[in-house]
Design a protein around this motif. Structure first.
Motif, short mmCIF file in Angstrom:
data_model
loop_
_atom_site.label_atom_id
_atom_site.label_comp_id
_atom_site.label_asym_id
_atom_site.label_seq_id
_atom_site.Cartn_x
_atom_site.Cartn_y
_atom_site.Cartn_z
N ALA A 1 0.84 -1.20 0.00
CA ALA A 1 0.00 0.00 0.00
C ALA A 1 0.88 1.25 0.00
O ALA A 1 0.57 2.24 -0.67
N ARG B 1 12.87 -4.49 -1.07
CA ARG B 1 11.86 -3.83 -0.23
C ARG B 1 12.19 -4.14 1.21
O ARG B 1 12.60 -5.25 1.54
N GLU C 1 -3.41 -5.51 2.53
CA GLU C 1 -2.26 -5.55 3.43
C GLU C 1 -2.73 -5.65 4.88
O GLU C 1 -2.11 -6.32 5.70
N VAL D 1 3.87 1.39 -1.32
CA VAL D 1 4.47 1.46 -2.65
C VAL D 1 3.47 2.04 -3.66
O VAL D 1 3.79 2.99 -4.39
N LEU D 2 2.28 1.52 -3.67
CA LEU D 2 1.30 1.99 -4.66
C LEU D 2 0.88 3.43 -4.40
O LEU D 2 0.65 4.20 -5.35
N THR D 3 0.78 3.80 -3.14
CA THR D 3 0.40 5.18 -2.86
C THR D 3 1.55 6.13 -3.24
O THR D 3 1.32 7.23 -3.72
N ASN E 1 -8.72 2.22 -0.61
CA ASN E 1 -7.39 1.85 -1.07
C ASN E 1 -7.27 0.33 -0.98
O ASN E 1 -7.08 -0.23 0.10
N ALA E 2 -7.40 -0.34 -2.12
CA ALA E 2 -7.48 -1.80 -2.14
C ALA E 2 -6.20 -2.44 -1.62
O ALA E 2 -6.24 -3.45 -0.91
N ALA E 3 -5.07 -1.85 -1.96
CA ALA E 3 -3.81 -2.42 -1.51
C ALA E 3 -3.74 -2.37 0.02
O ALA E 3 -3.34 -3.32 0.67
N LEU E 4 -4.19 -1.25 0.57
CA LEU E 4 -4.17 -1.10 2.01
C LEU E 4 -5.09 -2.11 2.68
O LEU E 4 -4.75 -2.72 3.69
N VAL E 5 -6.25 -2.32 2.10
CA VAL E 5 -7.21 -3.25 2.70
C VAL E 5 -6.63 -4.66 2.73
O VAL E 5 -6.67 -5.34 3.75
#
Lengths: 720, 424
Positions: free
Chosen positions: A259, B238, B79, A261-263, B73-77
């Motif tokens: 999240a 990362r 994660e 990274v994408l943000t 925020n789909a990535a946040l959800v």
């Protein structure tokens, strides 16, 4: 809790009276409050299962007298669940809340306001108001960060009250707090408030934005997301401001949390619109690629989010991932949603240099099990042939190979794409028509059938028995779907025109007459009827001219059409990482529209494509891209382009515009900042350009209804 | 943001239900049950119905579900869901229906702490464990001072570490674990070969140690001009929240204050010069329509002092296979009709060693004969003290103000599970 992992036996349904009795029994002789704890756990389990426990309100509240934190938390959970439905009894707990708000222990203070703000009814709100004000200035950062979110909760329940109490201003102050976690939560709360239609506008100036960035390294990963996300509320006035900011955040691309990274990528893409330094832009593009690829080693769900975003990013910034097509090859055991998303990216990244590798993969996929995936793979082979001229020979070979498998859906899909290939490379591959004709009987899907019929009609002069084949197909005319009927009508007219001078003219005439009569008399569909009338009149007035019109040279199709226009892309990319980026729609219900804001620093090309946010009120199809391959209904219409009144040209058939003179594939790199597709011009000229299909393609598909006012009877006389 | 959080079991029963916002009723859970749990063909981890979106992650026959009502925020959800799963694993040792039911009250406490009004909050396991515990805490006894320490840590710059950690013996274990992804074409050319690596660290170090970590990363080595043929090119790295990204960006040094105990320090990816530990050479011939013959050779392509262990080859057979006759000199091979594969297990394969399986599959005749899709052969294995990327840990330095000496251990492991595929 005595020992962990012993509660499963409490996770079962129970009766209100039993629980009440147990609670009463526990009031005496409850050593270490074990009994009460047990009953409360059973009650929590029943809340979970959806049993209404609210009648126990007064009994449960009694437990607040016990000094156990665990019991307090369970009672608070009960209050969060039922507090709103018991406004007349909630006063019982207010003294406990107030006491906790002033506890010496910061965790208790935070727990109290957190719980109170979850119960947005007047009594609680009244009690909360003063305490929240204190907590926003509490000496403990944990209490302040909890209070910041409480403001968002209060605002959601009662915006005017929150504003009147001055909480929004206090949140703004918290953005400058010394503690990064507090800053991040204040930003999150303000963003939520700013996203409301009736909310206070939340914008950032350079000074505040920089303050937020200073808090970035010390924030939790989630806090970093909130802060990075808020950067889109800052509009750079000078190129340098955008550039410096991008350089500051670019290190976040190395963060383990996808999240973050994408943000970060979202913020970078946004800032790039305001940059001038070409080298920096190139550098950022280069830096974005590897982290995006690394997202593909996360869990499948995050992979899916990443892939859908990559699909957008590479359209806007083709330099990103230009040479990475291999990483998008599907693994056999990828979940289907990952495979489908990868397939689209593979097609987008295909170029002459990698076409063979891509084709080999696609062929492999065409023999897999999932029907949807196989179809998309076959279709992609055809699209590849259209996109990359050098690969068209091998693609056609591959498609013919697939037709030989005789797997029904593979054959049908192959025929659909071969039709497009014929149009892209006229005069090159017609030799394969006999092979296609052999599979006529296997076609049972309208799209494939219509495609085959189009081929029959278009090349009726090369197919000896075209009239017989068509006649067979016409047996079921009245039962066919609309799409097929339209195709049959047009094909019959074409056949007639081809054969009118040959010895088979009688047969062709008989066919066309039959079809025209059905189309105009038997069928209810106005499109079909209108097209029938139009052909009828054309043929009646002047068959020669009709021939010229119907068989006019068709504009070859290109793949430009499946690019999104620049304005829509810019707008979508402001939603990177969100649901909108997954569905490729900026219009998600309940979401706030976002648009690039003009400023002196805005790149002129981005400005030219600016889409005002008001556009978002258009129907949800405003920006909508179909998978690989145009939708055939458009195609069908497009074959009639020359017939359509010139006035409609601008709006006609996005999927198959005539080859533009300079915006073809090669134009990409030449275009100022590498954006794919430069259809700003069209988008501006035509206010409905990005409506794409909102009207069921009526405009594109159909000529205008005629103004003749004549009835069917009159038309009979006009025939021939 | 997240409006509601649920855990469902395989039957669709709700095990945990927490509504963070008032825009839903609990009955929203029924919608998920109907749309996803009882749907045999779910084709997306995100289901959107009207303005409601369900994000789900499946783990051990549980569904971890977050519901949102806006453009979240789909990535946040996702994660957040992953993090929740990790926290449960750390607290209960595993996450499944039993452990969730056994700890449901604790889970409620946790999800209220790590998420407030749908916004994920501090979720560092080490910190959480200091105040969300399985032991009874009496409110009054829970000293305010103690709490202040916790809150300072939970919101502080090193939210992942308590300051008062003490060990008699200071040790740090570094595990470099690489997963090799291979896709090889039927002609034996490598379609893609890359390495997903992660460096797992277990730090048992007192106080607030400052660590510096060095790899044979090409960029670092080029910079320091030491030359070096063993340099490895990493496509991307990362890092855990604790690593100072600015330092890495400026000087490629990996410096950090580690969390106490186990954590994933970094992830990396490498695509150049990947050393493939196992070479598989399949010869599969369809003899008429009634038989398929297999000769599959697997060769260990590494130093003969090392060995691959737990080698499992899964060799697909046609759907209409009735019986398979397998012959192997090493390990055991067995036809598994339920999965349409021959499973060949080799407990150990020494470097340089070569083994061959020969088999013949008998097919029934079918009326409607479809072409066999020939899914790829899949190989799982582990090789200790070997990295497919060639990555080596050059140093791990620990500085602490009390100046204690510490012992460091490094292990390497290369493995494949489900991603090492050879087409035939």
């Amino acid at each position: 809790m005595a020992a962990p992992g012993q509660d499963a036996k409490l996770f079962q349904r129970g009766k209100i009276e039993e629980f009440r009795a147990e609670l009463h029994a526990a009031e005496t002789k409850d050593k270490k409050f074990v009994k009460r704890k047990t009953v409360l756990k059973k009650i929590v389990a029943n809340i979970t299962m959806g049993n209404d426990m609210s009648p126990l309100f007064t009994d449960v509240v009694q437990c607040l007298g016990t000094p156990l934190l665990e019991i307090k938390k369970m009672v608070y959970l009960f209050l969060v669940s039922y507090g709103r439905s018991k406004p007349e009894q909630i006063h019982l707990v207010i003294p406990n809340f107030l006491q906790d708000c002033n506890d010496r222990n910061p965790l208790i203070r935070a727990l109290a306001i957190r719980t109170m703000s979850y119960i947005p009814i007047p009594v609680v709100k009244d009690a909360l108001n003063e305490n929240l004000r204190h907590c926003l200035k509490d000496r403990d950062p944990y209490v302040r960060k909890t209070a910041a979110i409480c403001v968002a909760k209060l605002y959601a329940a009662d915006p005017r009250r929150a504003e009147k109490s001055g909480f929004v201003e206090m949140l703004r102050d918290l953005m400058l707090d010394s503690n990064a976690t507090v800053v991040a939560n204040a930003v999150a709360a303000l963003s939520e408030i700013g996203d409301r239609q009736d909310g206070v506008i939340f914008k950032l100036n350079l000074a505040t934005a920089n303050k937020l960035l200073a808090a970035l390294p010390e924030s939790s990963e989630w806090g970093q997301v909130y802060i990075l996300d808020s950067l889109l509320r800052y509009v750079p006035e000078r190129h340098a401001d955008a550039e410096v900011m991008a350089e500051r955040i670019i290190v976040q691309l190395q963060h383990a949390n996808s999240a973050v990274v994408l943000t970060t990528i979202k913020a970078l893409l946004y800032l790039m619109n305001y940059m001038e330094n070409r080298r920096l832009i190139d550098y950022i593009c280069k830096k974005m690629g590897p982290p995006l690829v690394t997202l593909l080693s996360s869990g499948p769900e995050v992979q899916y989010v990443a892939l859908r975003n990559i699909l957008l990013i590479i359209q806007r910034r083709p330099a990103v991932l230009k040479n990475d097509v291999k990483v998008f090859f599907c693994k056999y055991n990828d979940p289907i949603y990952v495979k489908l998303a990868k397939l689209e990216i593979m097609y987008r990244l295909a170029r002459a240099e990698n076409a063979n590798e891509v084709l080999a993969e696609l062929q492999e996929y065409a023999s897999e099990v999932d029907i949807d995936f196989v179809r998309k793979a076959v279709r992609s082979i055809g699209r590849l042939a259209i996109k990359v001229e050098d690969a068209s020979d091998t693609c056609i070979q591959a498609l013919l190979g697939l037709i030989e498998t005789k797997v029904s859906y593979v054959v049908q899909e192959a025929i659909i794409v071969i039709k497009d290939i014929f149009r892209r490379y006229p005069g090159k591959y017609e030799g394969v028509i006999p092979t296609l004709c052999q599979n006529l009987d296997a076609l049972d899907e309208p799209e494939a059938k219509a495609a085959m019929i189009w081929i029959l009609g278009q090349f009726a002069n090369r197919i000896d028995n075209a009239d017989e084949l068509l006649d067979d197909l016409l047996y079921t005319f009245l039962e066919e779907s609309n799409e097929v009927q339209l195709a049959l009508l047009t094909a019959s007219v074409k056949l007639f025109i081809y054969k009118s001078k040959s010895d088979k003219s009688d047969k062709a005439k008989e066919l066309v007459y039959k079809v025209l009569k059905w189309a105009t008399e038997e069928v209810d569909n106005p499109d079909l009827r209108d097209r029938g009338f139009m052909y009828w009149r054309l043929l009646a007035i002047n068959p020669t001219v009709a021939g010229e019109i119907v068989l006019a040279e068709k504009p070859p199709i290109t793949t430009d059409s499946d690019r999104m226009d620049r304005g829509a892309l810019d707008q979508l990319l402001l939603h990177t990482g969100t649901l909108g980026s997954i569905y490729h729609k900026t219009f998600i219900r309940g979401a706030t529209g976002k648009a690039l804001k003009d400023s002196p620093a805005l790149n002129p090309h981005s400005r030219a494509a600016l889409v005002p946010v008001a556009r978002l009120q258009l129907p949800p199809t405003a920006v909508n891209v179909s998978g690989p391959g145009p939708t055939e209904s458009h195609q069908l219409g497009a074959t009639e382009d020359p017939v359509a009144p010139p006035l409609l040209d601008a709006a006609v058939s996005k999927p198959t515009p005539p080859i533009p003179t300079e915006d073809s594939e090669n134009g990409d790199d030449a275009s100022d900042d590498g954006a794919e597709g430069a259809d700003e011009g069209r988008a501006n000229r035509d206010p409905y350009a990005n409506l794409d299909g909102a009207f069921g393609n009526y405009l594109a598909d159909q000529p205008r209804p005629m103004n003749a006012g004549g009835r069917q009877g009159d038309d009979d006389d006009l025939l021939f | 943001m997240i409006s509601a959080f649920f855990i469902f079991n395989q039957k669709g029963e709700v095990l945990i239900s927490r509504l963070y916002r008032t825009d839903f009723k609990r009955s929203i859970a029924d919608v998920f049950r109907i749309q996803v749990v009882s749907n045999s063909d779910v084709r997306s981890p995100i289901i959107t119905l009207g303005s409601t979106s369900f994000f789900h992650v499946r783990i051990n026959s549980l569904y971890v579900v977050a519901v949102t009502k806006n453009n979240a925020n789909a990535a946040l959800v996702f994660e957040f869901c992953y993090r929740f799963i990790n926290i449960c694993k750390s607290y209960f040792g595993k996450i499944d229906e039993e452990s969730v039911k056994n700890n449901f009250v604790l889970i409620y406490e946790l999800i209220d702490e790590i998420n407030d009004f749908g916004y994920p909050q501090n979720s560092e396991i080490d910190t959480l464990k200091s105040y969300i515990t399985t032991e009874s805490i009496v409110s009054t006894a829970f000293a305010a001072e103690e709490s202040s320490k916790i809150t300072a840590q939970a919101t502080g710059a090193t939210s992942w570490r308590r300051p008062d950690v003490k060990y008699k013996k200071n040790e740090a274990f570094v595990d470099v674990v690489e997963t090799v992804n291979l896709s090889m074409s039927a002609k034996g050319t490598v379609l893609r070969a890359d390495v997903d690596g992660h460096i797992q660290m277990r730090a048992y170090l007192s106080g607030t140690p400052e660590c510096k970590f060095g790899l044979n990363d090409k960029l670092v080595i080029d910079k320091s001009q030491q030359g070096g043929s063993d340099a490895v090119e990493l496509d991307d790295c990362r890092f855990h929240q604790c690593v100072r990204l600015n330092d890495f960006d400026a000087t490629r040094t990996i410096s950090f204050i580690p969390p106490d105990g186990e954590f994933e320090l970094m992830k990396y990816r490498s695509t150049s010069n990947v050393k493939l530990p196992l070479r598989v050479i399949p010869t599969v011939t369809e003899i008429g329509t009634t038989q398929v013959s297999y000769t599959v050779t697997v060769k260990a392509n590494f130093n003969n002092k090392l060995a691959a262990t737990n080698v499992v080859l899964r060799i697909p057979t046609p759907l209409n296979t009735t019986a398979v006759d397998c012959q192997v000199a090493n390990g055991k091979a067995k036809y598994v009709p339920g999965e349409n594969v021959v499973v060949w297990k080799l407990p150990r394969l020494q470097g340089g060693q070569e083994c061959t399986l020969s088999a013949a599959a008998d097919l029934t005749s079918t009326t409607h004969r479809q072409v066999w899709a020939r899914p790829p052969i899949d190989v799982d294995f582990q090789v200790l003290m070997f990295t497919a990327s060639g990555l080596i840990v050059r140093f791990l330095k620990v500085f602490e103000k009390s100046n204690y000496s510490s012992i460091k251990w490094v292990r390497y492991l290369t493995k494949a599970s489900g991603s090492y595929q050879i087409r035939f």
